[in-house]
Design an enzyme around this catalytic site. Structure first.
Site, PDB file in Angstrom:
ATOM      1  N   ASP A 202      17.870 -30.765  52.822  1.00 28.63           N
ATOM      2  CA  ASP A 202      16.993 -29.451  52.990  1.00 28.63           C
ATOM      3  C   ASP A 202      17.453 -28.297  53.728  1.00 28.63           C
ATOM      4  O   ASP A 202      18.004 -28.614  54.884  1.00 28.63           O
ATOM      5  CB  ASP A 202      15.653 -30.039  53.499  1.00 28.63           C
TER       6      ASP A 202
ATOM      7  N   GLU B 166      20.777 -27.730  49.670  1.00 32.04           N
ATOM      8  CA  GLU B 166      19.986 -26.827  49.451  1.00 32.04           C
ATOM      9  C   GLU B 166      20.562 -25.458  50.160  1.00 32.04           C
ATOM     10  O   GLU B 166      20.444 -25.402  51.211  1.00 32.04           O
ATOM     11  CB  GLU B 166      18.419 -26.802  49.836  1.00 32.04           C
TER      12      GLU B 166
ATOM     13  N   HIS C 135      10.321 -27.846  43.154  1.00 31.86           N
ATOM     14  CA  HIS C 135       9.195 -28.012  43.477  1.00 31.86           C
ATOM     15  C   HIS C 135       8.603 -26.668  44.493  1.00 31.86           C
ATOM     16  O   HIS C 135       7.526 -26.735  44.990  1.00 31.86           O
ATOM     17  CB  HIS C 135       8.980 -29.425  44.599  1.00 31.86           C
TER      18      HIS C 135
HETATM   19  C1  NOJ Z   1      12.897 -26.124  51.436  1.00 29.47           C
HETATM   20  C2  NOJ Z   1      12.074 -26.833  50.802  1.00 29.47           C
HETATM   21  O1  NOJ Z   1      12.384 -27.170  49.317  1.00 29.47           O
HETATM   22  C3  NOJ Z   1      10.542 -26.506  50.745  1.00 29.47           C
HETATM   23  O2  NOJ Z   1       9.735 -26.923  50.080  1.00 29.47           O
HETATM   24  C4  NOJ Z   1      10.123 -26.533  52.249  1.00 29.47           C
HETATM   25  O3  NOJ Z   1       8.973 -25.858  52.378  1.00 29.47           O
HETATM   26  C5  NOJ Z   1      11.298 -25.667  53.068  1.00 29.47           C
HETATM   27  N1  NOJ Z   1      12.615 -26.196  52.763  1.00 29.47           N
HETATM   28  C6  NOJ Z   1      11.219 -26.141  54.705  1.00 29.47           C
HETATM   29  O4  NOJ Z   1      11.415 -27.435  54.994  1.00 29.47           O
END
Ligand code: NOJ
Length: 601
Positions: A246, A302, A374
């Protein structure tokens, strides 16, 4: 954030006349990789490819997937109960959004204990059983590792914030107040407000890229990096088949934490100040070497803020990830910065973004293909004109996604043609970023109706409504009388049971498309060449392997689209392999509204 790339292209017709069915397209990507390099890179067959390149990864949001306990939220056992459904879809890996112990300030992206399962999702035994049962189905479990930050309730943070001299004192990013007692710099967190929060016990501020409940770990500290690797190895030893990391582009901060250029609220976006800071890759190489290196467990990052032209540092021979989510094609309208200020976009921008990712991973590395997750609105709204038939749009996107070179990451409900919701007031929304964007719009002088329209269009809750399994109460998601977010009111037509019965449903089409990809070496391993770039309605590309060619064409408009130069490919020998309009004869000179088709050339 959209790279404006400079590609040289010839028209499809000129190439056809030059040498029958020779292909053109993105001859040179932004890093100068050439089309011939792309061709040279394609594997001779899909056989030599690692498992994660050939499969489909399905992203499940467990809170909204299936409840087995008759409560408002879903659980891990619910995912295990739907493995047959996923297997039939051609899924070989399930990415679970975080299921670790969490106070849920950001739905699990605030982890209080990485070594245990949150009771709302079940137990460690449930997780072990899911990994085992999924394995029996030939499916691996991919875990979501949130290691840019933890929860403020994590024992590490509780200790770190208790004093300036404890064993975790340097595990987070602490700074003294500015001279006026205020925050140490002017960064604004991604969910709004200052990125700093003051703690009395230390007389200092801590940094949080996201909510105050999500303090950033200090990756400069070797003990932190070691503990993060321990977490990965703990789950690898439990049988995890992959990891999604993440917010990974934020783990390194620039030295001195300098102020950014202030905007009207006096704050500067933290993303601009910290994303992809020089030196970040050293941390990530170390993480890879200490965790998945030499195993068949994959890592996907990500990577918001990484440009297509930078992909060679992130994936491939010298990279640190097997794949990264690069977001240029997801932010064509600029909504990343502000929902209310989002603008229109042209199909050519989508083509540019997708072709840049393809070009920059053609001879080195691999990419995921994705149009939903999501955090995003549903793709049938995001990529198609208002008023589009959403079933046709969903099939069109499935053709593009599974036709592209890369590993498809399909988000729950995408295979059923789910669409956005539009709830009557902001109070219905759970997502913190929806509240932040709504407040920002009001602060800019917009009416509540206008601010709510922005939320309808972009809210992350659009993707988080409960899965629709059948026509029973709450769409078969739970036997509880209520659900944590309302079930979409289209559940009587858009659900797995009804769609399973109908060949012409989105699900029926998705299954056929997945099957086509699974048994086609060309779609799995062939190179990618964009064609007919100037066509204003159609996105088209050719996949080629060992002189076998397939043409993928998708009409993104709600009008019929003449094939133009592309018609030259249609000879008596051309075979239509799949068509979103079904099995009847397809017009040879046009694509019908939102129609997509794959032909063997
Ligand atoms: C990216 C995640 O996909 C998202 O859902 C989240 O709110 C943020 N990072 C913080 O972790």
């Amino acid at each position: 954030m959209n790279p404006r790339i400079n590609m040289t292209r010839r028209t499809f017709a000129s190439v056809l006349s030059a040498s029958a069915l020779a292909l053109v397209g993105c001859a040179a990507g932004s890093n100068g990789q050439s089309a011939s390099a792309a061709s040279a890179s394609s594997s001779a067959s899909a056989q030599d490819m690692p498992w994660w390149k050939k499969t489909i990864v399905y992203e499940a949001y467990p809170k909204s997937f299936q409840s087995t306990k008759g409560v408002e939220t879903g659980d891990i056992a619910g995912v295990a109960s739907r493995l047959d459904y996923l297997k039939e879809l051609g899924v070989g890996a399930i990415w679970l959004t975080p299921v670790f112990v969490s106070p849920m300030a950001d739905n699990g992206y605030d982890v209080a204990d990485y070594y245990n399962i949150d009771p709302s999702f079940g137990t460690m035994e449930d997780m072990e059983e899911l990994i085992a049962k999924a394995g029996e189905h030939g499916i691996k479990i991919v875990l979501d590792m949130v290691v840019n930050h933890t929860s403020n309730k994590n024992a590490w943070f509780v200790e770190s914030s208790s004093s300036k001299n404890n064993s975790k004192a340097d595990w987070y990013i602490w700074r003294d107040p500015a001279k006026d007692g205020g925050a140490p710099n002017n960064w604004r967190g991604i969910f709004g407000g200052s990125a700093w929060t003051y703690v009395e016990a230390r007389g200092q501020y801590y940094l949080h890229t996201f909510l105050p409940e999500q303090p950033d770990l200090n990756w400069e500290n070797a003990e932190v990096r070691k503990e993060v690797a321990n977490v990965f190895n703990f789950w690898r030893n439990k049988g995890a088949g992959g990891f999604r990391i993440d917010a990974v582009t934020y783990i390194k901060k620039p030295a001195g934490l300098p102020d950014g250029t202030a905007e009207s609220d006096g704050l500067a976006p933290i993303h601009d100040a910290t994303a992809n800071t020089e030196g970040i890759l050293d941390f990530l190489h170390e993480l890879r070497n200490n965790t998945v290196a030499g195993t068949d467990c994959f890592m996907v990052g990500e990577a918001n803020g990484v440009q297509a032209s930078e992909l060679s540092d992130w994936v491939g021979e010298n990279g640190v990830f097997d794949m990264v989510f690069e977001f240029s094609h997801m932010d064509l309208d600029g909504h990343d910065a502000s929902w209310i200020d989002a603008h229109g976009w042209e199909l050519s921008a989508l083509k540019d973004a997708l072709s840049a990712t393809q070009a920059n991973t053609a001879s080195n590395g691999w990419c995921p293909t994705f149009f939903e997750n999501h955090d995003q609105p549903r793709c049938v709204v995001n990529f198609f004109p208002e008023g589009s038939d959403t079933d046709l749009a969903a099939k069109c996107m499935a053709t593009v996604q599974l036709g592209l070179r890369g590993t498809p990451f399909v988000y729950q409900g995408q295979e059923l043609g789910f669409t956005n919701v539009a709830w009557p007031s902001i109070d219905y929304y759970n997502d913190p970023s929806s509240h932040n964007q709504y407040d920002q719009a009001i602060a800019k002088g917009h009416t509540p109706e206008e601010a709510l329209a922005g939320v309808h269009r972009f809210s992350r809750d659009n993707a988080r409504t409960p899965m629709q399994w059948d026509t029973s109460s709450n769409a078969g998601f739970t036997t509880a009388p209520t659900t944590w977010l309302p079930v979409h009111n289209d559940y009587e037509t858009q659900n797995a049971a009804v769609e399973s019965e109908r060949d012409d449903s989105v699900l029926g089409y998705f299954r056929r498309m997945a099957e086509l990809r699974e048994r086609s070496d060309v779609l799995l391993a062939g190179n990618y060449e964009e064609v007919a770039h100037d066509h204003e309605q159609i996105y088209a590309f050719v996949r080629e392997l060992n002189s076998k060619k397939m043409l993928v064409m998708a009409n993104f408009s709600t009008e019929e689209a003449s094939l133009g130069d592309l018609a030259g490919t249609m000879s008596d020998a051309t075979k239509v392999l799949i068509d979103t309009y079904g099995s009847g004869p397809a017009p040879t000179s046009a694509l019908r509204p939102l129609e997509a088709r794959i032909c063997e050339l």
